[in-house]
Every structure is written in C-alpha cells, then in structure tokens.
Motif scaffolding. Structure first.
Motif, PDB file in Angstrom:
ATOM      1  N   ALA A 187      36.667  20.276  20.117  1.00 37.38           N
ATOM      2  CA  ALA A 187      35.353  20.676  19.616  1.00 37.38           C
ATOM      3  C   ALA A 187      34.292  20.135  20.558  1.00 37.38           C
ATOM      4  CB  ALA A 187      35.133  20.146  18.194  1.00 37.38           C
ATOM      5  N   GLY A 188      33.510  21.025  21.166  1.00 29.27           N
ATOM      6  CA  GLY A 188      32.459  20.596  22.078  1.00 29.27           C
ATOM      7  C   GLY A 188      32.981  19.909  23.319  1.00 29.27           C
ATOM      8  N   GLY A 189      34.182  20.295  23.767  1.00 29.58           N
ATOM      9  CA  GLY A 189      34.765  19.675  24.946  1.00 29.58           C
ATOM     10  C   GLY A 189      35.393  18.325  24.685  1.00 29.58           C
ATOM     11  N   LYS A 190      35.523  17.920  23.431  1.00 30.20           N
ATOM     12  CA  LYS A 190      36.116  16.639  23.093  1.00 30.20           C
ATOM     13  C   LYS A 190      37.290  16.844  22.150  1.00 30.20           C
ATOM     14  CE  LYS A 190      31.778  14.024  23.504  1.00 30.20           C
ATOM     15  NZ  LYS A 190      30.843  13.111  22.801  1.00 30.20           N
ATOM     16  N   LYS A 191      38.217  15.933  22.212  1.00 33.86           N
ATOM     17  CA  LYS A 191      39.370  15.969  21.317  1.00 33.86           C
ATOM     18  C   LYS A 191      38.979  15.349  19.970  1.00 33.86           C
ATOM     19  CE  LYS A 191      42.813  13.148  21.882  1.00 33.86           C
ATOM     20  NZ  LYS A 191      44.029  12.475  22.384  1.00 33.86           N
ATOM     21  N   VAL A 192      39.176  16.111  18.892  1.00 38.77           N
ATOM     22  CA  VAL A 192      38.778  15.683  17.543  1.00 38.77           C
ATOM     23  C   VAL A 192      40.015  15.711  16.656  1.00 38.77           C
ATOM     24  CG1 VAL A 192      37.299  16.132  15.551  1.00 38.77           C
ATOM     25  CG2 VAL A 192      36.458  16.595  17.867  1.00 38.77           C
ATOM     26  N   THR A 193      40.217  14.646  15.929  1.00 35.27           N
ATOM     27  CA  THR A 193      41.336  14.563  14.985  1.00 35.27           C
ATOM     28  C   THR A 193      40.810  14.818  13.576  1.00 35.27           C
ATOM     29  OG1 THR A 193      42.452  12.939  16.387  1.00 35.27           O
ATOM     30  CG2 THR A 193      43.189  13.118  14.098  1.00 35.27           C
ATOM     31  N   ARG A 194      41.375  15.787  12.888  1.00 30.66           N
ATOM     32  CA  ARG A 194      40.932  16.160  11.549  1.00 30.66           C
ATOM     33  C   ARG A 194      42.069  15.906  10.554  1.00 30.66           C
ATOM     34  NH1 ARG A 194      36.169  18.862  12.142  1.00 30.66           N
ATOM     35  NH2 ARG A 194      35.801  19.924  14.157  1.00 30.66           N
ATOM     36  N   HIS A 195      41.689  15.397   9.392  1.00 34.23           N
ATOM     37  CA  HIS A 195      42.637  15.150   8.314  1.00 34.23           C
ATOM     38  C   HIS A 195      42.353  16.140   7.182  1.00 34.23           C
ATOM     39  CE1 HIS A 195      43.984  11.363  10.146  1.00 34.23           C
ATOM     40  NE2 HIS A 195      42.708  11.153  10.435  1.00 34.23           N
ATOM     41  N   ARG A 196      43.388  16.731   6.655  1.00 38.58           N
ATOM     42  CA  ARG A 196      43.236  17.746   5.610  1.00 38.58           C
ATOM     43  C   ARG A 196      44.147  17.410   4.440  1.00 38.58           C
ATOM     44  NH1 ARG A 196      45.643  22.670   4.199  1.00 38.58           N
ATOM     45  NH2 ARG A 196      47.138  22.433   5.901  1.00 38.58           N
TER      46      ARG A 196
END
Length: 658
Positions: A187-196
């Motif tokens: 997201a936006g050129g960055k690595k993002v970790t999402r929890h669901r």
C-alpha cells in the motif's frame, strides 16, 4: 565494503550474514564489485568468479530452506498442541491458570460479579451500547488487565470493554485457536501487514466446554446472533438495532412485489407519523416506488395478530419476569457489595502504606496522604451506591395478587401500551416473535395483503382494508371540532382562530390555526358561519342586549379596563363559552341603575363597608356578585369607584331573601 577497505569476510556460516536470499545476493553483488573475498569453514570464495558465486548461492538457498523447515516444525508443534487444547494462551481478565495449568474462573469475587453483570444486562437489553450506558449510570466499574500482566485495574465501562466480554469465546468455556488471519499487502509503495477476523466456521480450533465459563456455549451463540442483528443494516436491507422511532416494524417489512426491504419515513409536524415505502429501486435505477403504506393501520393489524399469539404464553412470561426481576436485583446488590469490599481493601492498603512511611519524609507522605483521601472517598461513594441499590427493590406482590395473577396471567397488551414502555422495548418484543412481514398493496381493491412469518416456520396471512381517501389517521380531534362548532354560533373565523391559539391547540398536522384554516374546517364539516355582528349596539327601545367588552364600555360610558375590573370584582356578570374567548356581557336597565354619577347618602367604600359589616373584603364582593348586598359604581368626581350600602337592616344581608 562499500568504500573498498575490506579484503575478506570470514565466518563459520557466511550465509547467516543475511536473513533472506534477497539480502544475501546484495552482499554478493557488493563483494564482486569491491573485489572482496568470502571465507568459511569449507574454503575461500570470490563472488566475482562464476563457480564461487554459484556455490555461495546454493549455500544461501540451503540456509533459507533450513530456516523454513525449522519454522514449519515449530508451527506444526504449536498447532498440534492447540488441537488438543493444551496450548497455553494469554487469558482475558476473569480467567486464570491454576497450579496444574488448568483454566479456572478468577478467584476475585468482584471480578466474577462484574463480568456476570455484563452478560446479565446484555440478556436483558440486547445491545452492547445500552449495557455500557447502564453500567455507567449505575456507577459500576469493569475489571481490565493488560496482556501478560497479573495486576487487575478497574475503570469505567467502555464500549470496547463490554464488547470484549460479550464476544470472547473464552468466557463461554471454549478453547479457540486461529481466529485471525494475516495478509501482507503493498500500500503506497510500502509493505503493510493486515489482520482479519475469521468467521466462526473458519476457526482452526474450537473446543467448547474446555474449561469453566461465565455462560454456556449456546448462550454465547445466542449473544453473537443478537449482536449481529444489531449491526447497522446494509443499505436497502432490514435489520439493525431497535431504535426509538415510532416505526415499530422497521427492518421487518419486505415488499411483496420486488422482494426488497421497505424503508421507513416519517411525516407530520413532529415527524411522528411512520410510513413504509419501497423506494430502493428509485434510489438505484430511478424507477417509481413499488408501493407504500401508512404505519398506523399496519401496526394495528400486526399487533392484533401478535397479541393473539402471545396470549397462551402470558402466564409463563409473567412468572419468569417476576423471578428474573428479583434475581436481577440480587445480582445488582451483590455487585455493589463486592465493589464496596474492594474499595475498603484498597483504602486499607493505602492506610497501611501511609502508616509505614517516616513522618519526616514529607515528599512521600504528601503523596500517600492524597492517595489515602482518594481511597476513603471511593469507599464513601461505594457505600452510597450500595444503599441506593438496596432501595431499588422490585415490588413484591401479596398472596392475593399472586393468586389472581395465576388465574389471569399477564396483560401483554397493557404492558406493550404502557407509557413507561419505550419504542425500543416494543420493537424488541416484536422481533422476538416476528421474523419478517411481507406486504402486497392492492390500490384498486383498497386492501393490503400481509404475510407474517413468525420465528420458526409458522406464518399467518391477513388482509388489511386501506383507509378511504381523505379519511386517513390525520384528522382534527373531536373535542376541537366540537369547540369550533360551539364557537361558530357567536364568533367569526378570526376570533375562533385567536381562541384556539390562546388554548395552544393545533391543527391535525401540527400547524397554528388561522382564519382560512378555521373557515376550511367549517366548510368541510358543514358548520354554519356566525352572522355578522352589529358593531354599534344601542340599548334604546329594548331592556337588555348582549355586548362585547368594547360595546359595553361604549354603552355604559366607561373605559374597557373598568369593565374588566367590574368582571373581576363581580359588579357585572358575563359569560365566556371557553377559556380565551371574548366576554359577552348582559347590559340591562338594572345594571344602568347601579352606575350613578353621585354617591348616595350613607354608602361607603369597600374597605369601610367591610369594617362596618364585620366581614372580609372578598366576602363583600361575593355578596355583591350574588346581589345580597346593594352596590353602585360612581363614575364622576374624586369619589369615583365602588360604593356599598352597609346598613345592617338591608334585605339579604343577615337573612336569606325569600
């Protein structure tokens, strides 16, 4: 290495210089450019040489595979232990591990009581937000504990805290593992970790009855269903929390033509007239609305069916309600008692710490004194809350009332229509019994076909006659219509509108009355208008006339304020059909004779006459009004005013006239 000042890198396992192959190959590229050697226990390598670089690449790949195998084995062991329910996890507040590693309820009675109060209130209110507001209103705090900490803190109820108590399956005695999933995105050129959060059917491990809980697993499932029903419904769909509006069937009515959920609208001056409209197609595609129907007639028909269904269960519902009210009161009192006990413990601990400090160490003593004062104030508040909770004891019925109740049962309709019952509570009762309502409006036949789907599989079909055009529920009240009919005999439309305004009456749509609205009401109900009054009333040639206040002032030659004072003192009588209406005064020869330019001999002012007669001024005025005492009004000179004949032998003063 980047500056070219390193000649060789020596290590036992050089592939461990980087955590993954992408970083490892960056090291190899840099070494090949700066002509740096790499040496390990197997030999010396030059990254610029193809063969050496191939060997170094294989070493990095094997190191990454080794890490993968280690991680896979550790994760498999953890999941295997979780599948048996033996994995030691962080427990929420209210649950602890015993010496044998088994999960048990908290040993703190106050913690158990507070958590039990949350679940009991949710069973009663069916809304996490209402539970939070009720706890705050009662002054009950909730226990909280940070992850990995042992100390329990107490804080005012908040929505996240209440929601955690209601949604954590550990409180229902279940062992759960794998409730969330992790996904890595760019997201936006960055690595993002999402929890669901995963739905319950996708949980990796679920073992009900694993340990003691605060509620059963079935009760937990019911609570989750009620929480989901309180979610804000998707646009165009039904459901959602029961709100305070007058549309009692909101979220339950479905269109019988297109199958969409019907929306709710309100009209009227106060926005209290609900209407159900199938307007979702208009919003999406611009098509005309399928159908609509007013809420008043629909509510009446559905409620009749509802009370008929609930009638056999009235007695059992009453018995359960009485038992639940008594039990809820005991639980509430117990919660306040534990809160008082906890406050006293904290105050005692603060007292002990205060006594242990050296008297000369004022830097510490002042802090401990302030803390002790806070703890003692908390004890006083807890004592006051406990006393207030004990006074809110539910009413206990006598033996005769209980015997009658067993014979007659509960009047569900009376409870439903009671002013103390809110619209939210009415909607909760309806949703507990009715699952959905299908409507099909037939404008040509002036009917509406209703299909009520009850909770379960039973259905009930009914047909509602639609009101005739122009005879809807928005009509002028009967008492206002009767008042206008009576006033129209004496007053014009403008005066009637003024009278209705003084009485704070409104039209059926909540608007103020005007001359045109009064005229329209008269014409629609066949009320004749008042004849045009004669503004110049003359008493010549006739003994008595009925006149308004301005006309009476003109006839008697006095000011209007004098006429109002005579009415107040009882010197002159008049009639007023309704409060706020103009006065109608009777002007006759006897009244004219009582208005004289000069004072008769021996007649006294009001105060002197009261002293002579030995009675109060108000009593004299009452006797003047009833014509038991003769009185005149002098209109000229400095002696202008009311004069009383105060002789003791005048007729009607001490004896009732025949």
């Amino acid at each position: 290495m980047g500056l070219g000042r390193v000649g060789i890198i020596v290590g036992r396992e050089v592939s461990r210089l980087a955590r993954n192959n992408s970083d490892w190959y960056q090291v190899l590229d840099l070494c090949s450019i700066t002509d740096t050697l790499i040496a390990d226990s197997d030999g010396i390598y030059h990254p610029g040489d193809f063969n050496d670089r191939l060997v170094l690449g294989l070493k990095g790949q094997m190191a990454e595979a080794e890490l993968h195998m280690l991680r896979t084995r550790l994760t498999a062991a953890l999941r295997h232990k979780a599948a048996r329910g033996e994995l030691r996890q962080l427990l929420p507040v209210g649950l602890d591990y015993d010496d044998d590693g088994q999960v048990m309820l908290s040993a703190d009675e106050a913690v158990r009581s507070a958590i039990g109060q949350v679940h009991a209130l949710f069973g009663q209110l069916a809304s996490a937000r209402q539970v939070m507001m009720t706890l705050r209103a009662r002054g009950l705090q909730l226990p909280r504990r940070k992850a990995g900490a042992r100390r329990i803190t107490w804080a005012d109820a908040s929505y996240p805290a209440v929601h955690d108590f209601l949604t954590n399956p550990a409180y229902a005695g279940a062992f759960v593992f794998g409730r969330t999933t992790t996904r890595i995105e760019i997201a936006g050129g960055k690595k993002v970790t999402r929890h669901r959060q995963l739905p319950q059917q996708e949980w990796e491990v679920l073992i009900p009855g694993h340990h003691p809980g605060y509620l059963t697993w079935d009760a937990y499932q019911d609570n989750q269903a009620r929480l989901r029903a309180s979610y804000r419904a998707p646009r165009g769909d039904g459901g959602g929390a029961a709100r305070k509006g007058g549309a009692l069937l909101s979220g339950l009515v479905r269109c019988g033509r297109c199958g969409r959920m019907m929306q709710v609208g309100y009209s009227g001056h106060g926005g209290d007239a609900p209407r159900y409209v199938c307007g979702r197609g208009t919003q999406l595609y611009g098509t005309p609305p399928c159908q609509s129907i007013g809420g008043v007639h629909l509510h009446r028909a559905v409620m009749e069916q509802l009370f008929e269904v609930l009638q056999p269960a009235s007695l059992e519902a009453t018995a359960h309600a009485m038992a639940d009210a008594e039990q809820r009161h005991r639980d509430q009192v117990a919660a306040f008692e534990t809160a008082l006990e906890r406050a006293r413990f904290e105050a005692g601990r603060a007292m002990r710490k205060h006594d242990e400090v050296e008297p000369g160490n004022r830097l510490v003593a002042r802090t401990l004194e302030a803390r002790l004062e806070d703890r003692l104030a908390a004890v006083q508040r807890a004592e006051a809350d406990l006393a207030a909770a004990r006074t809110r004891h539910p009413v206990r019925l006598t033996e005769d009332e209980l015997a009658w109740l067993q014979r007659a049962g509960a009047d569900v309709r009376a409870v439903f229509d009671a002013p103390a019952t809110s619209n939210g509570q009415r909607k909760q009762l309806i949703r507990a019994v009715i699952s959905e309502i299908m409507l099909t409006v037939n404008r040509q036949m002036r009917t509406c076909d209703v299909l009520i789907a009850w909770q379960g599989t039973a259905t009930t079909a009914a047909s509602i006659p639609l009101p005739k055009i122009g005879t809807g529920a928005i009509t002028t009240s009967e008492d206002t219509l009767a008042l206008v009919r009576r006033l129209a005999e004496q007053y014009n439309d403008t005066t009637i509108a003024q009278i209705l305004g003084r009485q704070h009456r409104r039209t059926a749509t909540g608007l103020a009355w005007t001359r045109d609205r009064v005229s329209s009401l008269r014409r629609s109900n066949g009320i004749p208008h008042c004849p045009v009054p004669n503004e110049n009333v003359s008493a010549s040639g006739q003994d008595a006339v009925m006149a308004s206040v301005p006309q009476a002032a003109q006839l008697l030659g006095v000011d209007k304020t004098t006429i109002y004072r005579w009415l107040r003192d009882g010197f002159i009588t008049g009639e007023q059909p309704t409060p706020g209406a103009p006065w109608r005064l009777r002007i006759d020869q006897a009244l004219r004779d009582r208005i004289q330019p000069d004072v008769p001999d021996g007649w006294l002012p009001l105060d002197q006459a009261a002293k002579v007669l030995g009675i109060a001024r108000q009593t004299v005025l009452h006797k003047v009004q009833r014509r038991q005492i003769n009185a005149v009004y002098v209109t000229t000179g400095r002696r202008k005013g009311l004069r009383i004949q105060a002789e003791s032998d005048q007729p009607g003063l001490f004896a009732t006239p025949r």
